[in-house]
Scaffold this motif. Structure first.
Motif, PDB file in Angstrom:
ATOM      1  N   ARG A 249       0.827  -1.225   0.000  1.00  0.00           N
ATOM      2  CA  ARG A 249       0.000   0.000   0.000  1.00  0.00           C
ATOM      3  C   ARG A 249       0.853   1.263   0.000  1.00  0.00           C
ATOM      4  NH1 ARG A 249      -4.217   2.129  -1.719  1.00  0.00           N
ATOM      5  NH2 ARG A 249      -5.234   0.117  -1.343  1.00  0.00           N
ATOM      6  N   THR A 250       1.955   1.259   0.729  1.00  0.00           N
ATOM      7  CA  THR A 250       2.774   2.474   0.844  1.00  0.00           C
ATOM      8  C   THR A 250       3.858   2.562  -0.226  1.00  0.00           C
ATOM      9  OG1 THR A 250       4.275   1.392   2.417  1.00  0.00           O
ATOM     10  CG2 THR A 250       2.390   2.596   3.344  1.00  0.00           C
ATOM     11  N   GLY A 251       3.887   1.605  -1.147  1.00  0.00           N
ATOM     12  CA  GLY A 251       4.863   1.648  -2.229  1.00  0.00           C
ATOM     13  C   GLY A 251       6.265   1.269  -1.778  1.00  0.00           C
ATOM     14  N   LYS A 252       7.076   0.826  -2.716  1.00  0.00           N
ATOM     15  CA  LYS A 252       8.489   0.491  -2.531  1.00  0.00           C
ATOM     16  C   LYS A 252       8.691  -0.794  -1.744  1.00  0.00           C
ATOM     17  CE  LYS A 252      13.000   2.534  -1.461  1.00  0.00           C
ATOM     18  NZ  LYS A 252      13.712   3.743  -0.946  1.00  0.00           N
ATOM     19  N   TYR A 253       8.005  -0.964  -0.633  1.00  0.00           N
ATOM     20  CA  TYR A 253       8.135  -2.147   0.203  1.00  0.00           C
ATOM     21  C   TYR A 253       6.782  -2.824   0.383  1.00  0.00           C
ATOM     22  CZ  TYR A 253      12.458   0.265   1.575  1.00  0.00           C
ATOM     23  OH  TYR A 253      13.668   0.920   1.569  1.00  0.00           O
ATOM     24  N   MET A 254       6.811  -4.114   0.713  1.00  0.00           N
ATOM     25  CA  MET A 254       5.563  -4.827   0.964  1.00  0.00           C
ATOM     26  C   MET A 254       4.889  -4.342   2.247  1.00  0.00           C
ATOM     27  SD  MET A 254       3.520  -7.136  -0.327  1.00  0.00           S
ATOM     28  CE  MET A 254       4.397  -8.291  -1.399  1.00  0.00           C
ATOM     29  N   PHE A 255       5.702  -3.908   3.226  1.00  0.00           N
ATOM     30  CA  PHE A 255       5.146  -3.480   4.507  1.00  0.00           C
ATOM     31  C   PHE A 255       5.623  -2.078   4.866  1.00  0.00           C
ATOM     32  CE2 PHE A 255       5.295  -8.105   4.527  1.00  0.00           C
ATOM     33  CZ  PHE A 255       3.951  -8.379   4.755  1.00  0.00           C
ATOM     34  N   GLY A 256       4.745  -1.316   5.484  1.00  0.00           N
ATOM     35  CA  GLY A 256       5.009   0.092   5.747  1.00  0.00           C
ATOM     36  C   GLY A 256       6.205   0.355   6.628  1.00  0.00           C
ATOM     37  N   ILE A 257       6.423  -0.501   7.630  1.00  0.00           N
ATOM     38  CA  ILE A 257       7.489  -0.235   8.587  1.00  0.00           C
ATOM     39  C   ILE A 257       8.861  -0.271   7.932  1.00  0.00           C
ATOM     40  CG2 ILE A 257       7.824  -2.626   9.337  1.00  0.00           C
ATOM     41  CD1 ILE A 257       7.773   0.550  11.563  1.00  0.00           C
ATOM     42  N   SER A 258       8.970  -0.926   6.779  1.00  0.00           N
ATOM     43  CA  SER A 258      10.266  -1.035   6.104  1.00  0.00           C
ATOM     44  C   SER A 258      10.783   0.316   5.621  1.00  0.00           C
ATOM     45  CB  SER A 258      10.165  -2.013   4.929  1.00  0.00           C
ATOM     46  OG  SER A 258       9.864  -3.317   5.382  1.00  0.00           O
ATOM     47  N   HIS A 259       9.903   1.300   5.463  1.00  0.00           N
ATOM     48  CA  HIS A 259      10.350   2.642   5.086  1.00  0.00           C
ATOM     49  C   HIS A 259      11.255   3.242   6.161  1.00  0.00           C
ATOM     50  CE1 HIS A 259       7.872   3.323   1.482  1.00  0.00           C
ATOM     51  NE2 HIS A 259       6.937   2.611   2.094  1.00  0.00           N
ATOM     52  N   TRP A 260      11.138   2.763   7.388  1.00  0.00           N
ATOM     53  CA  TRP A 260      11.944   3.288   8.489  1.00  0.00           C
ATOM     54  C   TRP A 260      13.079   2.333   8.871  1.00  0.00           C
ATOM     55  CZ3 TRP A 260       6.882   4.381   7.729  1.00  0.00           C
ATOM     56  CH2 TRP A 260       6.516   5.728   7.753  1.00  0.00           C
ATOM     57  N   GLY A 261      13.267   1.274   8.109  1.00  0.00           N
ATOM     58  CA  GLY A 261      14.380   0.370   8.361  1.00  0.00           C
ATOM     59  C   GLY A 261      14.298  -0.392   9.665  1.00  0.00           C
ATOM     60  N   VAL A 262      13.085  -0.608  10.162  1.00  0.00           N
ATOM     61  CA  VAL A 262      12.887  -1.291  11.437  1.00  0.00           C
ATOM     62  C   VAL A 262      12.371  -2.708  11.177  1.00  0.00           C
ATOM     63  CG1 VAL A 262      11.429  -1.357  13.504  1.00  0.00           C
ATOM     64  CG2 VAL A 262      12.530   0.779  12.817  1.00  0.00           C
ATOM     65  N   GLU A 263      12.920  -3.683  11.898  1.00  0.00           N
ATOM     66  CA  GLU A 263      12.450  -5.061  11.831  1.00  0.00           C
ATOM     67  C   GLU A 263      11.662  -5.353  13.105  1.00  0.00           C
ATOM     68  OE1 GLU A 263      15.821  -7.576  11.210  1.00  0.00           O
ATOM     69  OE2 GLU A 263      16.192  -6.817   9.179  1.00  0.00           O
ATOM     70  N   PRO A 264      10.342  -5.446  13.017  1.00  0.00           N
ATOM     71  CA  PRO A 264       9.539  -5.646  14.224  1.00  0.00           C
ATOM     72  C   PRO A 264       9.677  -7.049  14.786  1.00  0.00           C
ATOM     73  CG  PRO A 264       8.150  -5.647  12.270  1.00  0.00           C
ATOM     74  CD  PRO A 264       9.525  -5.293  11.807  1.00  0.00           C
ATOM     75  N   ASP A 265       9.326  -7.192  16.061  1.00  0.00           N
ATOM     76  CA  ASP A 265       9.303  -8.500  16.709  1.00  0.00           C
ATOM     77  C   ASP A 265       7.994  -9.228  16.419  1.00  0.00           C
ATOM     78  OD1 ASP A 265      11.820  -8.248  18.381  1.00  0.00           O
ATOM     79  OD2 ASP A 265      10.701  -6.481  19.030  1.00  0.00           O
ATOM     80  N   ILE A 266       6.948  -8.440  16.217  1.00  0.00           N
ATOM     81  CA  ILE A 266       5.622  -8.974  15.905  1.00  0.00           C
ATOM     82  C   ILE A 266       4.988  -8.040  14.876  1.00  0.00           C
ATOM     83  CG2 ILE A 266       3.367  -9.665  16.817  1.00  0.00           C
ATOM     84  CD1 ILE A 266       4.625  -9.845  19.598  1.00  0.00           C
ATOM     85  N   MET A 267       4.247  -8.611  13.942  1.00  0.00           N
ATOM     86  CA  MET A 267       3.555  -7.803  12.943  1.00  0.00           C
ATOM     87  C   MET A 267       2.125  -8.320  12.813  1.00  0.00           C
ATOM     88  SD  MET A 267       4.494  -7.347   8.890  1.00  0.00           S
ATOM     89  CE  MET A 267       5.996  -6.415   9.201  1.00  0.00           C
ATOM     90  N   THR A 268       1.201  -7.391  12.583  1.00  0.00           N
ATOM     91  CA  THR A 268      -0.195  -7.775  12.373  1.00  0.00           C
ATOM     92  C   THR A 268      -0.702  -7.182  11.070  1.00  0.00           C
ATOM     93  OG1 THR A 268      -1.106  -5.840  13.529  1.00  0.00           O
ATOM     94  CG2 THR A 268      -0.614  -7.788  14.864  1.00  0.00           C
ATOM     95  N   SER A 269      -1.753  -7.803  10.537  1.00  0.00           N
ATOM     96  CA  SER A 269      -2.421  -7.214   9.379  1.00  0.00           C
ATOM     97  C   SER A 269      -3.799  -7.834   9.205  1.00  0.00           C
ATOM     98  CB  SER A 269      -1.588  -7.378   8.101  1.00  0.00           C
ATOM     99  OG  SER A 269      -2.059  -6.480   7.099  1.00  0.00           O
TER     100      SER A 269
END
Length: 428
Positions: A249-269
């Motif tokens: 949805r946010t383009g460039k990456y499959m998930f939004g948090i990747s725009h900030w270079g962060v790898e979460p411990d848990i992800m929801t959708s």
């Protein structure tokens, strides 16, 4: 039923329902980027059922998957392994950032966030959770307690141990500062919140990369890196709520948090994950997953039909390069809206990423303008364009078309938006 009958029966038999528009649209058919009402009027859909129809209404590739699954195996519950569920779980482990590998499926984003918080609490042995002001996380008691957006906190929110940090609302900075000279004060404030309103031992922080219902509030570069650093310092996990920002949805990456270079411990959708089929999803690392020893079940979680819909949706997104399309076409849309902002003072801010764009309507001195926002939506509907609305004050238009729209669709939408801005400008 005709339109009048539908509205009469809705009023008589349904509760908790609110509709857009003074004269509600009764939708009866969808085809790709278009919706059709009970009187066969055509609308260009730039809202997608709240960011849920990712690849177009009744997408034939997704529907083929659904039809085949309905005719094969419709439901057995998670007490039995099924091919669609393990196929989807494997696929998700391949495309998610970091070491996210173990999935749990539910029916909605609300349930997904509930599971995420439970996992964090079990793993850390702690109970307190940090969420963010203006955030939205669902409609259960826990999810409403996590939500910091008063119109959506209906009734009591009694779940203890939840604290709300300031969000990164640069247009209305809670500290009266300006990025980048602010030195990410809003992110650094998370540490004081932990030190002063919690025991100092937190289970997790839960955040949307871009706040959806909150009005597509988009943090600046470096924000989540700093938040994650603080959370890790105090022993908590980082949960990324990708209910609205996931799936390209946010383009460039499959998930939004990747725009900030962060790898979460848990992800929801949820939402756009299955193009409209009911679904919720929580994924975490093997280490966190293995800490959960108790029994749990979601009767309809992992439903073979929803799993197949999600597999079909992911196939379309990847095969048609829709993550890249969201970035490229989203830039065209963002640039067009920013250009309109220059000649229309009522447009206070244009923000977002990819095909997740918010347009904040204001009067003088950034005064929120919900009445202008409502008038604008009426004007765009009249011209055949459906948009969304959000923000604490109800003054942010949410522009979120399907990921497979084209530059010509953007041109058509911008023309309608410009005409609608001109129409309502006389009311200022």
């Amino acid at each position: 039923m005709d339109r009048a009958e539908v509205l009469a029966k809705q009023s008589k038999y349904l509760t908790g329902i609110s509709n857009y528009y003074q004269d509600p649209v009764v939708l009866v058919r969808g085809d790709g980027k278009y919706l059709y009402d009970s009187e066969d009027r055509e609308y260009l859909d730039f809202f997608g059922g709240i960011l849920t129809v990712s690849v177009g209404h009744c997408n034939p590739k997704v529907n083929k998957r659904i039809h085949e699954q309905v005719d094969t195996l419709q439901h057995v519950s998670t007490l039995y392994p099924t091919i669609p569920m393990v196929e989807l779980a494997e696929k998700l482990a391949e495309i998610t950032p970091g070491n996210l590998q173990k999935s749990f499926f539910t029916n909605s984003g609300t349930e997904a966030d509930e599971m995420a918080v439970l996992l964090a609490q079990v793993y850390t042995g702690r109970s307190e959770v940090i969420a963010f002001r203006h955030g939205y996380h669902g409609r259960s008691q826990l999810a409403m307690s996590l939500t910091a957006h008063s119109p959506w906190r209906n009734g009591p929110t009694p779940v203890p141990g939840i604290k709300h940090a300031h969000n990164a609302y640069c247009y209305r900075c809670p500290f009266g500062l300006t990025y980048p000279s602010c030195d990410l004060r809003c992110a650094k404030d998370v540490e004081e919140l932990i030190q002063t309103t919690t025991s100092g031992e937190i289970a997790a922080v839960l955040s949307e990369p871009i706040q959806g219902v909150g009005g597509f509030i988009t943090p600046p570069p470096g924000y989540f890196q700093e938040v994650q650093r603080i959370v890790k310092q105090y022993g908590g996990l980082f949960i990324s709520d990708e209910v609205q920002t996931g799936w390209g949805r946010t383009g460039k990456y499959m998930f939004g948090i990747s725009h900030w270079g962060v790898e979460p411990d848990i992800m929801t959708s949820a939402k756009g994950m299955a193009n409209g089929a009911p679904i919720g999803w929580t994924i975490t690392t093997p280490e966190v997953a293995e800490s959960f020893k108790g029994l749990t079940i979601s009767t309809f979680g992992g439903n073979p039909v929803s799993m197949s819909a999600a597999l079909g949706t992911l196939e379309v997104i990847q095969e048609e390069n829709l993550v890249d399309n969201a970035e490229k076409v989203g830039n065209l849309l963002m640039d067009g809206l920013a250009e309109l902002q220059k000649s229309h003072p009522m447009v206070g801010d244009v923000r977002g990423k990819g095909l997740m764009i918010g347009v904040e309507f204001v009067r003088d001195n950034k005064e929120p303008a919900p009445a202008l926002t409502a008038a604008f939506l009426e004007a765009t509907k009249k011209r055949g364009l459906l948009l969304g609305k959000g923000g604490l004050y109800g003054n942010v238009v949410r522009v979120v078309p399907g990921l497979n729209i084209t530059p010509s669709d953007v041109t058509d939408a911008l023309k309608i938006i410009e005409e609608s801005l001109q129409e309502i400008s006389v009311t200022i």
